[in-house]
Scaffold this active site. Structure first.
Site, PDB file in Angstrom:
ATOM      1  N   ASP A  37       0.820  -1.218   0.000  1.00 33.60           N
ATOM      2  CA  ASP A  37       0.000   0.000   0.000  1.00 33.60           C
ATOM      3  C   ASP A  37       0.850   1.263   0.000  1.00 33.60           C
ATOM      4  O   ASP A  37       0.337   2.352   0.266  1.00 33.60           O
ATOM      5  CB  ASP A  37      -0.897   0.017   1.252  1.00 33.60           C
ATOM      6  CG  ASP A  37      -2.021  -0.988   1.134  1.00 33.60           C
ATOM      7  OD1 ASP A  37      -2.399  -1.314  -0.008  1.00 33.60           O
ATOM      8  OD2 ASP A  37      -2.518  -1.448   2.175  1.00 33.60           O
ATOM      9  N   HIS A 239      26.339   5.706 -14.499  1.00 34.04           N
ATOM     10  CA  HIS A 239      25.058   5.825 -13.790  1.00 34.04           C
ATOM     11  C   HIS A 239      25.088   5.079 -12.454  1.00 34.04           C
ATOM     12  O   HIS A 239      24.107   4.436 -12.079  1.00 34.04           O
ATOM     13  CB  HIS A 239      23.909   5.312 -14.667  1.00 34.04           C
ATOM     14  CG  HIS A 239      23.635   6.216 -15.836  1.00 34.04           C
ATOM     15  ND1 HIS A 239      22.900   5.821 -16.924  1.00 34.04           N
ATOM     16  CD2 HIS A 239      23.981   7.500 -16.076  1.00 34.04           C
ATOM     17  CE1 HIS A 239      22.823   6.831 -17.793  1.00 34.04           C
ATOM     18  NE2 HIS A 239      23.473   7.857 -17.303  1.00 34.04           N
ATOM     19  N   ASP A 256      27.298  13.554  -8.257  1.00 31.14           N
ATOM     20  CA  ASP A 256      26.424  14.214  -9.234  1.00 31.14           C
ATOM     21  C   ASP A 256      25.060  14.257  -8.581  1.00 31.14           C
ATOM     22  O   ASP A 256      24.399  13.222  -8.446  1.00 31.14           O
ATOM     23  CB  ASP A 256      26.414  13.399 -10.534  1.00 31.14           C
ATOM     24  CG  ASP A 256      25.554  14.040 -11.618  1.00 31.14           C
ATOM     25  OD1 ASP A 256      24.704  14.898 -11.295  1.00 31.14           O
ATOM     26  OD2 ASP A 256      25.728  13.657 -12.796  1.00 31.14           O
ATOM     27  N   ASP A 267      21.481  20.584 -11.298  1.00 34.01           N
ATOM     28  CA  ASP A 267      22.221  19.373 -11.671  1.00 34.01           C
ATOM     29  C   ASP A 267      23.709  19.714 -11.564  1.00 34.01           C
ATOM     30  O   ASP A 267      24.251  20.397 -12.435  1.00 34.01           O
ATOM     31  CB  ASP A 267      21.827  19.000 -13.107  1.00 34.01           C
ATOM     32  CG  ASP A 267      22.469  17.712 -13.594  1.00 34.01           C
ATOM     33  OD1 ASP A 267      23.135  17.040 -12.790  1.00 34.01           O
ATOM     34  OD2 ASP A 267      22.296  17.390 -14.793  1.00 34.01           O
ATOM     35  N   HIS A 346      30.308  10.622 -23.019  1.00 38.09           N
ATOM     36  CA  HIS A 346      28.987  11.271 -23.040  1.00 38.09           C
ATOM     37  C   HIS A 346      29.101  12.671 -23.622  1.00 38.09           C
ATOM     38  O   HIS A 346      30.190  13.172 -23.883  1.00 38.09           O
ATOM     39  CB  HIS A 346      28.352  11.293 -21.637  1.00 38.09           C
ATOM     40  CG  HIS A 346      29.161  11.987 -20.568  1.00 38.09           C
ATOM     41  ND1 HIS A 346      29.239  13.362 -20.463  1.00 38.09           N
ATOM     42  CD2 HIS A 346      29.910  11.496 -19.543  1.00 38.09           C
ATOM     43  CE1 HIS A 346      29.980  13.682 -19.414  1.00 38.09           C
ATOM     44  NE2 HIS A 346      30.424  12.567 -18.838  1.00 38.09           N
ATOM     45  N   HIS A 350      23.082  19.282 -21.495  1.00 40.09           N
ATOM     46  CA  HIS A 350      21.676  19.078 -21.887  1.00 40.09           C
ATOM     47  C   HIS A 350      20.862  20.234 -21.322  1.00 40.09           C
ATOM     48  O   HIS A 350      21.255  20.867 -20.341  1.00 40.09           O
ATOM     49  CB  HIS A 350      21.171  17.734 -21.324  1.00 40.09           C
ATOM     50  CG  HIS A 350      21.441  17.543 -19.850  1.00 40.09           C
ATOM     51  ND1 HIS A 350      20.656  18.106 -18.869  1.00 40.09           N
ATOM     52  CD2 HIS A 350      22.443  16.895 -19.190  1.00 40.09           C
ATOM     53  CE1 HIS A 350      21.151  17.788 -17.677  1.00 40.09           C
ATOM     54  NE2 HIS A 350      22.246  17.071 -17.844  1.00 40.09           N
ATOM     55  N   HIS A 357      16.862  16.396 -17.615  1.00 38.19           N
ATOM     56  CA  HIS A 357      17.147  16.394 -19.051  1.00 38.19           C
ATOM     57  C   HIS A 357      15.922  17.036 -19.682  1.00 38.19           C
ATOM     58  O   HIS A 357      14.944  16.368 -19.994  1.00 38.19           O
ATOM     59  CB  HIS A 357      17.383  14.972 -19.565  1.00 38.19           C
ATOM     60  CG  HIS A 357      18.645  14.367 -19.009  1.00 38.19           C
ATOM     61  ND1 HIS A 357      19.048  13.089 -19.285  1.00 38.19           N
ATOM     62  CD2 HIS A 357      19.606  14.874 -18.202  1.00 38.19           C
ATOM     63  CE1 HIS A 357      20.205  12.832 -18.669  1.00 38.19           C
ATOM     64  NE2 HIS A 357      20.550  13.900 -18.001  1.00 38.19           N
ATOM     65  N   GLU A 380      29.139  19.836 -18.577  1.00 38.47           N
ATOM     66  CA  GLU A 380      29.610  18.765 -17.704  1.00 38.47           C
ATOM     67  C   GLU A 380      30.637  17.832 -18.343  1.00 38.47           C
ATOM     68  O   GLU A 380      30.401  16.632 -18.480  1.00 38.47           O
ATOM     69  CB  GLU A 380      28.418  17.949 -17.201  1.00 38.47           C
ATOM     70  CG  GLU A 380      27.440  17.488 -18.285  1.00 38.47           C
ATOM     71  CD  GLU A 380      26.279  16.686 -17.694  1.00 38.47           C
ATOM     72  OE1 GLU A 380      26.563  15.688 -16.993  1.00 38.47           O
ATOM     73  OE2 GLU A 380      25.121  17.044 -17.924  1.00 38.47           O
ATOM     74  N   TYR A 384      37.059   9.484 -17.719  1.00 37.26           N
ATOM     75  CA  TYR A 384      36.864   8.223 -17.006  1.00 37.26           C
ATOM     76  C   TYR A 384      37.943   7.271 -17.511  1.00 37.26           C
ATOM     77  O   TYR A 384      37.851   6.759 -18.631  1.00 37.26           O
ATOM     78  CB  TYR A 384      35.444   7.689 -17.269  1.00 37.26           C
ATOM     79  CG  TYR A 384      34.403   8.789 -17.084  1.00 37.26           C
ATOM     80  CD1 TYR A 384      33.891   9.074 -15.824  1.00 37.26           C
ATOM     81  CD2 TYR A 384      34.009   9.601 -18.162  1.00 37.26           C
ATOM     82  CE1 TYR A 384      32.986  10.120 -15.634  1.00 37.26           C
ATOM     83  CE2 TYR A 384      33.109  10.645 -17.991  1.00 37.26           C
ATOM     84  CZ  TYR A 384      32.605  10.906 -16.726  1.00 37.26           C
ATOM     85  OH  TYR A 384      31.730  11.948 -16.553  1.00 37.26           O
ATOM     86  N   ARG A 401      34.138  14.288 -13.098  1.00 35.84           N
ATOM     87  CA  ARG A 401      33.192  15.112 -13.865  1.00 35.84           C
ATOM     88  C   ARG A 401      32.996  16.415 -13.103  1.00 35.84           C
ATOM     89  O   ARG A 401      32.958  16.415 -11.862  1.00 35.84           O
ATOM     90  CB  ARG A 401      31.846  14.399 -14.063  1.00 35.84           C
ATOM     91  CG  ARG A 401      30.834  15.215 -14.866  1.00 35.84           C
ATOM     92  CD  ARG A 401      29.658  14.399 -15.416  1.00 35.84           C
ATOM     93  NE  ARG A 401      28.860  13.748 -14.400  1.00 35.84           N
ATOM     94  CZ  ARG A 401      28.913  12.467 -14.091  1.00 35.84           C
ATOM     95  NH1 ARG A 401      29.742  11.671 -14.732  1.00 35.84           N
ATOM     96  NH2 ARG A 401      28.154  11.969 -13.143  1.00 35.84           N
ATOM     97  N   GLU A 403      30.362  19.651 -13.308  1.00 38.65           N
ATOM     98  CA  GLU A 403      29.104  20.028 -13.969  1.00 38.65           C
ATOM     99  C   GLU A 403      28.487  21.260 -13.321  1.00 38.65           C
ATOM    100  O   GLU A 403      28.265  21.285 -12.105  1.00 38.65           O
ATOM    101  CB  GLU A 403      28.107  18.861 -13.869  1.00 38.65           C
ATOM    102  CG  GLU A 403      26.727  19.195 -14.402  1.00 38.65           C
ATOM    103  CD  GLU A 403      25.782  17.997 -14.458  1.00 38.65           C
ATOM    104  OE1 GLU A 403      25.927  17.075 -13.619  1.00 38.65           O
ATOM    105  OE2 GLU A 403      24.900  17.995 -15.332  1.00 38.65           O
TER     106      GLU A 403
HETATM  107  N1  GLY Z   1      22.564  13.967 -13.443  1.00 39.04           N
HETATM  108  C1  GLY Z   1      22.346  13.539 -14.751  1.00 39.04           C
HETATM  109  C2  GLY Z   1      23.181  14.273 -15.687  1.00 39.04           C
HETATM  110  O1  GLY Z   1      24.167  14.863 -15.315  1.00 39.04           O
HETATM  111  O2  GLY Z   1      22.875  14.355 -16.831  1.00 39.04           O
HETATM  112 MN    MN Z   2      23.622  16.728 -16.266  1.00 34.98          MN
HETATM  113 MN    MN Z   3      24.423  15.574 -13.356  1.00 32.01          MN
END
Ligand code: GLY
Ligand code: MN
Ligand code: MN
Length: 433
Positions: A37, A239, A256, A267, A346, A350, A357, A380, A384, A401, A403
């Site tokens: 529930d 991820h 992140d 973000d 990557h 974005h 996103h 960002e 790696y 990273r 960002e």
């Molecule tokens: N936190 C997801 C990204 O950086 O796109």
């Molecule tokens: Mn991002």
């Molecule tokens: Mn991010």
């Protein structure tokens, strides 16, 4: 705070763009059961939130240009003292008019009764085709009922995707949206600073995750997405969300994480040494990523193509990898062969807004779209480094990273998330304090 007037203007603009003889229909997000529930925390659908400001499930917005008794119509749950004792307050029909600025409101239970009538003399029905299978089905049912019941009408001929009109509108942010994003950015930056100060030998990813959540929650801001709190080699899992491992004393921690305010996300990524001091090789790699980020942010200006900042980051990263001996050969050769992809897989950013996103096209007519004032994008870059035998041992398994959330202005790019340092000396100083 985004005013009811602004929500009404958004609806008005959408109706104008959809044209006369159009009906626009959107549904609220359903509540979702997690197990038994127990529910997941409720989060309104971003498109519905953008047009209504309502955070309740079981609601449908209908916009019908030229309707005599009101163009902006909300179907929602009625007030109900019994249910409200269990589940908390509901806005109710009067609230929809007084607080959300709707022209008209009906109980959600009357939807099937009323909606076909709103389709009368419409040529187009605009909705988010394919987003909500149940709504897709009901729109067809309503149209079929209208056709069956009226002698002189075929019902609307065309069902059109609302996505291009609505998402184009969401892409360029208003003054009040930017205020909300600054607030989300400020709380997210404060949480990141706390995480930096809490990290140290003997701590683990879970404790740092709790620091982030504590800062978000006490500011009334839910997390905008599942945070990544990745110590050492975990940072190379793009991820990574387990966030439950001990931190390596002499390793880096990549976080992140961001929260949302009134639905608007921040973000942020930062990478810093668990023990408070970058080693030589860690700093060398870190400075390559930082230089790439600076070069990229400088491209976030009106009139520049969206892809320009990614290209600037890739060029700076590639040059840095060559300088550190991780890539061989010339810059041009490495760029044309995309050798950087081994270490950087990557894109550099974005759109950011009600979704992390966020919506909006990145390309128009097969060309990178041009940046405009008050678009907001993340920047960002990262590196790696795998544990291949050709990699010097001191670089292996390092993931970095950096960002930030950048607003396009007429002038210098505005960094919404500058409240947490990226400079390695400033990070070390903050961690000591
Ligand atoms: N936190 C997801 C990204 O950086 O796109
Ligand atoms: Mn991002
Ligand atoms: Mn991010």
């Amino acid at each position: 705070m985004i005013s009811p007037d602004e929500f009404a203007r958004r609806r008005q603009r959408l109706m104008t763009e959809a044209g006369d003889e159009s009906l626009i229909v959107l549904a609220a997000a359903p509540e979702k059961l997690r197990n038994g529930d127990s529910h997941y925390p409720y989060r309104q659908d971003s498109d519905f939130l953008y047009l209504t400001g309502l955070s309740e499930p079981e609601a449908v917005l209908a916009l019908r240009r030229g309707r005599d008794s009101g163009e902006q119509i909300l179907f929602l749950r009625e007030r109900d003292p019994d249910r409200e004792r269990w589940d908390g307050p509901r806005l109710g029909l009067e609230g929809a008019i007084n607080q959300l600025g709707m022209d008209d409101a009906f109980p959600i239970g009357d939807l099937d009764e009323i909606l076909p009538g709103l389709m009368e003399r419409c040529r187009h029905i605009y909705h988010l085709v394919g987003k909500d299978a149940q709504l897709d089905r009901r729109i067809i049912d309503w149209r079929n009922r209208l056709r069956a019941e009226s002698r002189d009408s075929h019902g609307p001929g065309e069902i059109v995707s609302l996505e291009p009109l609505l998402h184009e509108q969401r892409l360029v942010k208003s003054r009040d949206e930017i205020r909300a994003m600054r607030r989300a950015a400020k709380v997210s930056a404060a949480a990141m600073r706390r995480a930096m100060q809490a990290a140290g030998p003997g701590t683990n990813e879970a404790v740092i995750t709790a620091e982030l959540f504590h800062e978000y929650t006490r500011n009334g801001c839910p997390p905008a997405y599942l945070p990544i709190v990745a110590g050492g080699a975990n940072a190379c899992v793009l991820h990574y969300i387990a966030n439950d491992q001990p931190l390596p004393d002499d390793g880096l921690l990549l976080i992140d994480a961001g929260c949302e305010f009134q639905g608007y996300a921040a973000d942020i990524s930062r990478t810093f040494p668990v023990n408070g001091r970058f080693s030589g090789p860690q700093r060398d790699l870190y400075e390559v990523v930082l230089a790439a980020q600076h070069a990229a942010i400088d491209q976030v200006r009106p009139g520049k193509p969206f892809e320009a900042f990614h290209e600037a980051a890739v060029e700076a990263l590639t040059q840095g990898l060559i300088d550190l001996g991780l890539l061989q050969g010339s810059l041009d050769e490495n760029l044309s062969q995309e050798h950087f992809r081994r270490f950087y897989m990557h894109k550099t950013g974005h759109w950011l807004g009600l979704d992390v996103h966020d919506v909006g096209d990145y390309r128009i007519d097969e060309q990178s779209r041009v940046l405009e004032k008050n678009m907001v994008t993340t920047v960002e870059p990262g590196l790696y480094v795998d544990a291949g035998e050709d990699i010097p041992e001191y670089f292996r398994n390092i993931g970095i990273r950096i960002e930030d959330d950048i607003r396009v202005t007429d002038d210098e790019p505005e960094n919404l998330t500058s409240g947490v340092p990226t400079d390695p000396d400033e990070i070390e100083a903050l961690m000591r304090s």
